[in-house]
Design an enzyme around this catalytic site. Structure first.
Site, PDB file in Angstrom:
ATOM      1  N   HIS A   9      48.078  38.961  40.491  1.00  0.00           N
ATOM      2  CA  HIS A   9      47.791  38.092  39.338  1.00  0.00           C
ATOM      3  C   HIS A   9      48.647  38.624  38.201  1.00  0.00           C
ATOM      4  O   HIS A   9      48.383  39.687  37.653  1.00  0.00           O
ATOM      5  CB  HIS A   9      46.303  38.161  39.004  1.00  0.00           C
ATOM      6  CG  HIS A   9      45.934  37.380  37.785  1.00  0.00           C
ATOM      7  ND1 HIS A   9      45.063  36.313  37.822  1.00  0.00           N
ATOM      8  CD2 HIS A   9      46.309  37.498  36.489  1.00  0.00           C
ATOM      9  CE1 HIS A   9      44.931  35.809  36.607  1.00  0.00           C
ATOM     10  NE2 HIS A   9      45.672  36.519  35.776  1.00  0.00           N
ATOM     11  N   ASP A  24      43.279  28.079  43.329  1.00  0.00           N
ATOM     12  CA  ASP A  24      42.605  29.011  42.427  1.00  0.00           C
ATOM     13  C   ASP A  24      41.230  28.437  42.068  1.00  0.00           C
ATOM     14  O   ASP A  24      40.785  28.523  40.917  1.00  0.00           O
ATOM     15  CB  ASP A  24      43.441  29.289  41.170  1.00  0.00           C
ATOM     16  CG  ASP A  24      42.942  30.512  40.402  1.00  0.00           C
ATOM     17  OD1 ASP A  24      42.045  31.216  40.912  1.00  0.00           O
ATOM     18  OD2 ASP A  24      43.459  30.760  39.294  1.00  0.00           O
ATOM     19  N   HIS A  59      32.685  27.501  37.576  1.00  0.00           N
ATOM     20  CA  HIS A  59      31.846  28.052  36.504  1.00  0.00           C
ATOM     21  C   HIS A  59      30.791  27.003  36.167  1.00  0.00           C
ATOM     22  O   HIS A  59      31.085  25.795  36.189  1.00  0.00           O
ATOM     23  CB  HIS A  59      32.665  28.360  35.247  1.00  0.00           C
ATOM     24  CG  HIS A  59      33.624  29.496  35.420  1.00  0.00           C
ATOM     25  ND1 HIS A  59      33.222  30.802  35.610  1.00  0.00           N
ATOM     26  CD2 HIS A  59      34.977  29.528  35.444  1.00  0.00           C
ATOM     27  CE1 HIS A  59      34.279  31.582  35.733  1.00  0.00           C
ATOM     28  NE2 HIS A  59      35.368  30.834  35.649  1.00  0.00           N
TER      29      HIS A  59
HETATM   30  O1  DOR Z   1      41.240  30.947  35.623  1.00  0.00           O
HETATM   31  C1  DOR Z   1      40.979  31.864  36.383  1.00  0.00           C
HETATM   32  N1  DOR Z   1      39.734  32.065  36.827  1.00  0.00           N
HETATM   33  N2  DOR Z   1      41.959  32.667  36.776  1.00  0.00           N
HETATM   34  C2  DOR Z   1      41.708  33.773  37.511  1.00  0.00           C
HETATM   35  O2  DOR Z   1      42.630  34.453  37.858  1.00  0.00           O
HETATM   36  C3  DOR Z   1      40.331  34.161  37.836  1.00  0.00           C
HETATM   37  C4  DOR Z   1      39.480  32.986  37.873  1.00  0.00           C
HETATM   38  C5  DOR Z   1      38.010  33.294  37.916  1.00  0.00           C
HETATM   39  O3  DOR Z   1      37.604  34.186  38.681  1.00  0.00           O
HETATM   40  O4  DOR Z   1      37.241  32.608  37.238  1.00  0.00           O
HETATM   41 ZN    ZN Z   2      44.317  34.866  39.428  1.00  0.00          ZN
END
Ligand code: DOR
Ligand code: ZN
Length: 427
Positions: A180, A306, A310
């Site tokens: 990353h 990715d 959430h």
């Molecule tokens: O936007 C992101 N969310 N980028 C990341 O690298 C981690 C990820 C997360 O775990 O929420």
């Molecule tokens: Zn990442």
């Protein structure tokens, strides 16, 4: 034993298939037995594939299933259901769970739960113990337990010498290192790309040098040590330049991007909606053009999501929300809409980016629509238009930046090892 399946009269995406021809696919005991004219099998389930297209199922090598520890956002079962709905039958999970994936106990927990899903769930484990960036984790143990890759995803390994050692150890152990690339000191308190929009909104930005500098560092470290390195979710013109140059020089550098990096710009943030915030952030026009160009010319090896679920309440405050967007259920459709239907890439190229290359990078057997291949298949209606409704996603979280957007193309049936794991076929 699985029921045998005959899919009649379908277009097939495979190097060896003719794009203007339709085939029957006969699946027997989980294996593709025939691509041509199916034999008689009165016991088989017959599916009419007229107007549909069969792809080797997709493999997403960058997802966050949040399990253990953050299962209010997603868990291995719901994440796998989201994958199936996206035509994906194999995923590689990132280790930023709670606890982070660095122990035999956590790896075994994930493996046992993953066995209950209908898909192949592979695990990335931490580069450094607890993702603390202090000491390397036990890569030999990882290898013994079937871990496929290592990463401290969410951030880079800050100490360059530690990262150099990680690359060397991983090369010896046969693990892929996914980096990353974002310098956390440059990012500081930034919540979106640093530029005209962050200025307009009066919020702290993340300078693009955060990504470019770590990408350049990883290439330098891997180049000098002669090891592989895989650059995660590339979003900047600068990173792409470094990677293109490294490939020209014959270095063992590979990379991935996500659909949002070739589709959306920072302008999306003008609505002050945290569903458009992720790391790395949405950038500028020149970046999305550079990413699309890099997908077309082979600089980019894979398209990943990715997938970073959430919960709605966590995403409700624009400035304080955690970064990340879900993507498993829209990735293929978005790629079709913005790269295939615009004439930029072919269906065969999509198959390479989303199915063949990720499996190859991880040392897995690629799947094809060919006799003798495992029946891992995504059947899609590449012309079906549908509008993304976050409430209809299979993921536990609905933080999609495609909400309300009409995409063209959709998986309608997903087959994993000969078993139907998702169906939206009109009967
Ligand atoms: O936007 C992101 N969310 N980028 C990341 O690298 C981690 C990820 C997360 O775990 O929420
Ligand atoms: Zn990442």
């Amino acid at each position: 034993m699985n029921q045998n399946i005959i899919i009649r009269n379908i277009s097939v995406v495979d190097e060896k298939a003719q794009s203007d021809k339709c085939y029957d696919i006969y699946i027997c005991d989980g294996i593709i037995k025939t691509v041509g004219i199916a034999p008689e099998d009165a016991s088989a389930l017959v599916i009419d594939g007229t107007g549909l297209t069969a792809f080797p199922s997709f493999f997403d090598m960058h997802v966050h299933f949040r399990d253990p520890g953050f299962t209010h956002k997603e868990d291995i079962i719901t994440g796998s259901a989201a994958a199936a709905a996206g035509g994906v039958t194999g995923v590689l999970c990132m280790p930023n769970t709670n606890p982070p994936v660095d122990s035999e106990e956590t790896i075994n927990y994930i493996r046992e739960k993953a066995a209950q899903t209908g898909i192949d769930v592979y695990q990335t484990a931490c580069i450094t113990s607890g993702m603390k960036g202090e000491k390397l984790a036990d890569f030999d143990m990882y290898k013994r337990l079937g871990v496929a890759a290592v990463s401290d995803d969410g951030k880079p390994v800050k100490n360059a010498e530690l990262m150099r050692q990680a690359l060397i150890n991983a090369e010896e152990t046969g693990l892929l290192v996914t980096s990353h690339c974002e310098d956390m000191d440059i990012i500081g308190k930034g919540i979106m790309n640093k530029g005209a929009v962050s200025e307009k909104l009066g919020v702290a930005g993340m300078d693009r040098a955060s990504e470019d500098s770590i990408t350049a560092r990883e290439i330098a470290l891997a180049g000098a040590a002669g090891t592989r390195v895989h650059i995660a979710h590339v979003s900047t013109e600068g990173s792409i330049g470094f990677i293109r140059d490294a490939k020209k020089r014959g270095l063992k550098v590979t990379c991935e991007t996500c659909p949002h990096y070739f589709i959306f710009t920072e302008e999306k943030l003008l609505a002050r909606d945290a569903d458009y915030r992720m790391n790395p952030p949405l950038r500028e026009k020149r970046d999305i053009d550079a990413v699309a160009e890099a997908v077309m010319d082979g600089t980019i090896d894979c398209i990943v999501t990715d997938h970073a679920p959430h919960a709605a309440d966590e995403k409700s405050d624009f400035e304080k929300a955690p970064n990340g967007v879900v993507g498993l259920e829209t990735s293929f459709a978005a790629t079709l809409t913005y790269l295939y239907h615009t004439g930029k890439i072919t269906l065969q190229k999509i198959s390479e980016l989303m199915s063949e290359n990720p499996r190859k990078l991880l040392g897995l057997e690629p799947v094809y629509i060919r006799e003798g291949s495992t029946a891992d298949i995504c059947i899609a209606d590449i012309n079906r238009e549908w509008t993304v409704d976050p409430d209809r996603l299979h993921s536990k979280s609905h933080n999609t930046l495609f909400k309300g957007i009409t995409l063209k193309g959709k998986p309608v049936l997903t087959i994993s090892k000969g078993k139907i794991i998702f169906s939206e076929m009109k009967s």
